[in-house]
Scaffold this motif. Sequence first.
Motif, PDB file in Angstrom:
ATOM      1  N   LEU A  90       0.832  -1.199   0.000  1.00 24.64           N
ATOM      2  CA  LEU A  90       0.000   0.000   0.000  1.00 24.64           C
ATOM      3  C   LEU A  90       0.871   1.256   0.000  1.00 24.64           C
ATOM      4  O   LEU A  90       0.587   2.223  -0.715  1.00 24.64           O
ATOM      5  CB  LEU A  90      -0.925  -0.006   1.211  1.00 24.64           C
ATOM      6  N   MET A  91       1.933   1.258   0.811  1.00 27.88           N
ATOM      7  CA  MET A  91       2.846   2.401   0.834  1.00 27.88           C
ATOM      8  C   MET A  91       3.521   2.581  -0.519  1.00 27.88           C
ATOM      9  O   MET A  91       3.722   3.718  -0.980  1.00 27.88           O
ATOM     10  CB  MET A  91       3.890   2.211   1.933  1.00 27.88           C
ATOM     11  N   ALA A  92       3.869   1.460  -1.172  1.00 28.77           N
ATOM     12  CA  ALA A  92       4.502   1.544  -2.486  1.00 28.77           C
ATOM     13  C   ALA A  92       3.558   2.155  -3.513  1.00 28.77           C
ATOM     14  O   ALA A  92       3.980   2.948  -4.368  1.00 28.77           O
ATOM     15  CB  ALA A  92       4.950   0.152  -2.931  1.00 28.77           C
ATOM     16  N   LEU A  93       2.284   1.801  -3.454  1.00 32.56           N
ATOM     17  CA  LEU A  93       1.317   2.399  -4.373  1.00 32.56           C
ATOM     18  C   LEU A  93       1.214   3.904  -4.151  1.00 32.56           C
ATOM     19  O   LEU A  93       1.102   4.683  -5.105  1.00 32.56           O
ATOM     20  CB  LEU A  93      -0.053   1.738  -4.197  1.00 32.56           C
ATOM     21  N   ASP A  94       1.261   4.322  -2.894  1.00 35.81           N
ATOM     22  CA  ASP A  94       1.195   5.753  -2.609  1.00 35.81           C
ATOM     23  C   ASP A  94       2.446   6.461  -3.125  1.00 35.81           C
ATOM     24  O   ASP A  94       2.352   7.532  -3.734  1.00 35.81           O
ATOM     25  CB  ASP A  94       1.040   5.983  -1.105  1.00 35.81           C
ATOM     26  N   LEU A  95       3.628   5.875  -2.891  1.00 39.51           N
ATOM     27  CA  LEU A  95       4.862   6.491  -3.371  1.00 39.51           C
ATOM     28  C   LEU A  95       4.931   6.505  -4.889  1.00 39.51           C
ATOM     29  O   LEU A  95       5.624   7.343  -5.468  1.00 39.51           O
ATOM     30  CB  LEU A  95       6.069   5.748  -2.792  1.00 39.51           C
ATOM     31  N   SER A  96       4.214   5.593  -5.533  1.00 40.78           N
ATOM     32  CA  SER A  96       4.170   5.571  -6.994  1.00 40.78           C
ATOM     33  C   SER A  96       3.094   6.499  -7.548  1.00 40.78           C
ATOM     34  O   SER A  96       2.930   6.603  -8.769  1.00 40.78           O
ATOM     35  CB  SER A  96       3.930   4.138  -7.498  1.00 40.78           C
ATOM     36  N   GLY A  97       2.343   7.162  -6.659  1.00 42.12           N
ATOM     37  CA  GLY A  97       1.387   8.173  -7.083  1.00 42.12           C
ATOM     38  C   GLY A  97       0.029   7.672  -7.499  1.00 42.12           C
ATOM     39  O   GLY A  97      -0.713   8.396  -8.180  1.00 42.12           O
ATOM     40  N   VAL A  98      -0.361   6.461  -7.088  1.00 44.03           N
ATOM     41  CA  VAL A  98      -1.663   5.929  -7.511  1.00 44.03           C
ATOM     42  C   VAL A  98      -2.599   5.665  -6.343  1.00 44.03           C
ATOM     43  O   VAL A  98      -3.673   5.087  -6.541  1.00 44.03           O
ATOM     44  CB  VAL A  98      -1.483   4.639  -8.340  1.00 44.03           C
ATOM     45  N   ALA A  99      -2.223   6.055  -5.138  1.00 42.44           N
ATOM     46  CA  ALA A  99      -3.078   5.799  -3.966  1.00 42.44           C
ATOM     47  C   ALA A  99      -4.056   6.951  -3.794  1.00 42.44           C
ATOM     48  O   ALA A  99      -3.819   7.882  -3.018  1.00 42.44           O
ATOM     49  CB  ALA A  99      -2.222   5.630  -2.712  1.00 42.44           C
ATOM     50  N   ARG A 100      -5.159   6.885  -4.511  1.00 45.72           N
ATOM     51  CA  ARG A 100      -6.204   7.902  -4.425  1.00 45.72           C
ATOM     52  C   ARG A 100      -7.468   7.262  -3.854  1.00 45.72           C
ATOM     53  O   ARG A 100      -7.882   6.191  -4.300  1.00 45.72           O
ATOM     54  CB  ARG A 100      -6.473   8.514  -5.798  1.00 45.72           C
ATOM     55  N   VAL A 101      -8.077   7.942  -2.904  1.00 45.30           N
ATOM     56  CA  VAL A 101      -9.191   7.352  -2.164  1.00 45.30           C
ATOM     57  C   VAL A 101     -10.344   6.990  -3.094  1.00 45.30           C
ATOM     58  O   VAL A 101     -10.906   5.890  -2.998  1.00 45.30           O
ATOM     59  CB  VAL A 101      -9.661   8.315  -1.056  1.00 45.30           C
ATOM     60  N   HIS A 102     -10.700   7.883  -3.997  1.00 45.75           N
ATOM     61  CA  HIS A 102     -11.848   7.594  -4.866  1.00 45.75           C
ATOM     62  C   HIS A 102     -11.537   6.438  -5.820  1.00 45.75           C
ATOM     63  O   HIS A 102     -12.406   5.600  -6.089  1.00 45.75           O
ATOM     64  CB  HIS A 102     -12.236   8.844  -5.653  1.00 45.75           C
ATOM     65  N   ALA A 103     -10.306   6.375  -6.319  1.00 42.64           N
ATOM     66  CA  ALA A 103      -9.933   5.263  -7.198  1.00 42.64           C
ATOM     67  C   ALA A 103      -9.952   3.954  -6.430  1.00 42.64           C
ATOM     68  O   ALA A 103     -10.431   2.925  -6.939  1.00 42.64           O
ATOM     69  CB  ALA A 103      -8.557   5.513  -7.800  1.00 42.64           C
ATOM     70  N   TRP A 104      -9.446   3.963  -5.204  1.00 39.21           N
ATOM     71  CA  TRP A 104      -9.469   2.743  -4.393  1.00 39.21           C
ATOM     72  C   TRP A 104     -10.893   2.357  -4.029  1.00 39.21           C
ATOM     73  O   TRP A 104     -11.217   1.169  -3.950  1.00 39.21           O
ATOM     74  CB  TRP A 104      -8.617   2.935  -3.140  1.00 39.21           C
ATOM     75  N   THR A 105     -11.759   3.332  -3.813  1.00 36.40           N
ATOM     76  CA  THR A 105     -13.172   3.033  -3.544  1.00 36.40           C
ATOM     77  C   THR A 105     -13.788   2.277  -4.714  1.00 36.40           C
ATOM     78  O   THR A 105     -14.473   1.263  -4.532  1.00 36.40           O
ATOM     79  CB  THR A 105     -13.950   4.327  -3.285  1.00 36.40           C
TER      80      THR A 105
END
Length: 438
Positions: A379-394
């Motif tokens: 999950l941290m890696a996805l955020d550091l890669s710039g794709v951890a967005r709440v609406h997209a994950w929803t």
Amino acid sequence: MVTLDATAAVMPRCPVPGHENSRVVLGGRYGKPGRQRQLYVCQMAKPGSSAPTHRFTAPLTPSGTPAQRSAEAEGPEDGAAEELRSARHYQFTAYEIASGLAAVSRGTSYARAGQQVRERAARRWGTDGQDTASRRHGTLVSDWVEVYAEALWQAQAPYADAWPETVLVGALPLTAGGSGGAGARGSAHKLAFAVFVAMAYRPDGSAAIFAIGSSSGTGTACWTAFLQGLADERRGRPARIVGDGSEALARAVDEVWGREAPQVWTDEAVLRDKARRICHDRGLDRRDLRLWLLLQRAWRTPQDFDRFTAEARRYRLPELDRWLSVAGPLTARQFAVRSEGVRLSRRAVPAALAEFDVRLGTRRATFGNQARTDRLLRLMALDLSGVARVHAWTDLICAWLERTGGRPVSSQRAIADRGGLRSLRPGTRRPLPATDPR
């Protein structure tokens, strides 16, 4: 929005004519606590509406909801009725689940993320949320990490099936204070665990983490296990692997690929930084010195490196000569196989590892379950890669739950360590309480 609700074991039919055989999934709840009703989502458009789906409620009966009535009709010896009566009294939407996962991906503790989710849900329920403070523990969000992190990673991580041409790798050993406590005399820092990352450049030029994992060390065996796991999941092999010059990495590449091993490239920034430290320690880092100026551009061309080498030999510094005896032949080999347009900068790797160091913080000593730790790292890696967005994950969570009938395919705490032993550090026991405060 999809929620997890144990009381909806039997899905009702949509009341709209013509929708009797439509697919129905859970759609949240409405009403005040204690008097809430279940909402359902019909996967067909309502006549006269442009929306592809619509929500509805099942009619109430003296026996309760249709799901409860069906369960009770099966008899008291059936376990379903008891499960329904003992279902938990709170519900969380997919958005709230995604919010909790996004929070821990950015370094928020499990306990704090859980409290934030409960407070947000309490506002939606119309309560004051006074009971959320009494339930400040990390099991809520940590269970979500176990259940949903893998699905999010598989949906968003790049290079899941095939190797990129150039792979940038690095390892971060995370240490924790000894038994003497912080600042205590004689206390020793011990390795808690290590984080391995593999990154690559995307077509837009940005670097992304496409593989990450934890290990009990940073030696050859640990590098081999990490690379072998990646090789088993992907077709082909990379053309080159860029590291920091670690001999353990080079040996691991040979063990995994043998005669067909990719090139092991030593990051030129690592070589330059080592030479800079030597010059700095000797007071030779002044801008007016020819040695320092030649060092800055030594890796532009072979001729630039030869000029720097000739100038460095004039100083007859033992430590600089020893460095040249290793860096000189290595740099010559890498100049010989350079390819035009191939990006070999590994600068993104130490930057990402430094961010992991910050986000794991003082909690590093509490991580003992390797599978759970790897899910959090992803999950941290996805955020550091710039794709951890709440609406997209929803949206991803909703789509995943809809494919599985509204419920996760795996149960919570299925990967818990057995017998109190830490899977991340074999042979050590886990002293954490039943409710993990992380």
